[in-house]
Design an enzyme around this catalytic site. Structure first.
Site, PDB file in Angstrom:
ATOM      1  N   GLU A 118     -14.312  -8.865  -0.764  1.00 31.13           N
ATOM      2  CA  GLU A 118     -13.616  -9.151  -2.021  1.00 31.13           C
ATOM      3  C   GLU A 118     -12.909  -7.902  -2.567  1.00 31.13           C
ATOM      4  O   GLU A 118     -13.458  -7.187  -3.401  1.00 31.13           O
ATOM      5  CB  GLU A 118     -14.587  -9.685  -3.086  1.00 31.13           C
ATOM      6  CG  GLU A 118     -13.866 -10.060  -4.381  1.00 31.13           C
ATOM      7  CD  GLU A 118     -14.801 -10.491  -5.500  1.00 31.13           C
ATOM      8  OE1 GLU A 118     -14.294 -10.930  -6.553  1.00 31.13           O
ATOM      9  OE2 GLU A 118     -16.022 -10.382  -5.335  1.00 31.13           O
ATOM     10  N   LYS A 154     -12.388 -13.079  -0.296  1.00 24.38           N
ATOM     11  CA  LYS A 154     -12.263 -13.547  -1.676  1.00 24.38           C
ATOM     12  C   LYS A 154     -11.189 -12.701  -2.338  1.00 24.38           C
ATOM     13  O   LYS A 154     -11.345 -11.491  -2.498  1.00 24.38           O
ATOM     14  CB  LYS A 154     -13.597 -13.427  -2.418  1.00 24.38           C
ATOM     15  CG  LYS A 154     -13.528 -13.947  -3.862  1.00 24.38           C
ATOM     16  CD  LYS A 154     -14.910 -14.064  -4.493  1.00 24.38           C
ATOM     17  CE  LYS A 154     -14.802 -14.556  -5.942  1.00 24.38           C
ATOM     18  NZ  LYS A 154     -16.114 -14.812  -6.558  1.00 24.38           N
TER      19      LYS A 154
END
Length: 297
Positions: free
Chosen positions: A177, A214
């Site tokens: 992420e 993400k």
């Protein structure tokens, strides 16, 4: 738990991932939005008891099930607790048919070269071993990009993939992420740099390995389609990044193959003061709207 079944559920991605992983720094704000002010608790232990009650209420709601929610990201203390006597990760999979993930990062370093790297994670191998034992499928690790700085973005992705390799060595699936701050002026340029860096690392991954990604909702719709289609990527998920739920849903629906992994946008409108019927109705509406946006592409 069947790793193959969970992998298949994530690959099909017929829903979204609920981010229920607020940690120490973000918990007071999450509780405040839920209608529990800081004068309602007098210690960190009481605070974490209250946030676990909130998360358990969400997970136990009839609206929260694997037909629309494919995964859930947990805070470490949530993994270590139970719901009605069942360990949280086991409850998620066996009762809800929702794949459990664990947030493993310990916060961010000070900004340098337009980015914030992850702080060191002491005892990570022990934590990952505990996660495997607890029935966790994968991990999530967050860092932040606040400028289109090539040197900083390279450092972020180098660190993310190095950590991802450590996660994979334990048989877990890493959710990488590198969040791009949605308010920066050069967001689109930063996203172009980020895409190129991620592709470079994906192409270098050993055969048979995969990661999840993400990412902030991109300024240019379908910018990340090459990542969605990449054989080394199990799934690309989107964070809401501070957008209100309706706006986040609208942006997500423009990105084919990306599914949501929303936190604040999921819990928007939920309150400790609501009756169970009111709570379930509000949560059900949120889940239905995020699910619709996730499968729109």
């Amino acid at each position: 738990m069947s790793n193959a079944q969970q992998t298949a559920k994530m690959r099909e991605g017929n829903g979204f991932i609920a981010a229920l992983d607020q940690s120490g720094g973000s918990t007071p704000k999450a509780l405040g939005l839920y209608g529990i002010t800081e004068d309602a608790y007098s210690s960190e232990a009481e605070m974490f008891d209250l946030i676990h009650q909130m998360r358990a209420r969400i997970i136990k709601s009839p609206a929260f099930s694997g037909d629309k929610v494919v995964g859930a990201i947990l805070f470490e203390q949530t993994m270590d607790r139970d719901i009605d006597g069942t360990p949280t990760a086991t409850y998620l999979w066996e009762t809800c048919n929702v794949v459990p993930f664990l947030k493993i990062d310990k916060g961010l370093e000070a900004e340098a070269n337009g980015v914030q790297l992850m702080k060191p994670i002491p005892g990570l191998d022990d934590l990952l071993a505990r996660a495997v034992k607890a029935g966790i499928f994968g991990t999530k690790e967050r860092s932040v990009i606040s400028a289109a700085n090539a040197q900083g973005i390279k450092a972020i992705i180098d660190q993310q993939f190095d950590l991802g390799a450590q996660v994979i060595s334990h048989g877990l699936m890493p959710i990488i992420e590198p969040e791009v701050t949605i308010s920066i002026k050069d967001k689109a340029e930063a996203e172009d740099m980020l895409l190129a860096e991620i592709l470079r690392h994906l192409d270098a991954l050993p055969e048979g390995q995969q990661v999840m990604l993400k990412l902030s909702l991109p300024s240019k719709a379908n910018l990340y389609k090459p990542l969605v289609d990449h054989p080394k990527v199990l799934k690309v998920v989107a964070l809401s990044g501070g957008y209100p739920r309706d706006e986040a849903n609208a942006k997500l629906a423009q990105n084919t193959g990306m599914i949501a992994s929303f936190s604040r946008a999921l819990t928007e409108g939920l309150s400790a003061q609501q009756s169970d019927a009111e709570f379930d109705a509000m949560l059900g509406g949120a889940i239905s709207s995020i699910h619709a946006a996730s499968i729109a592409g």
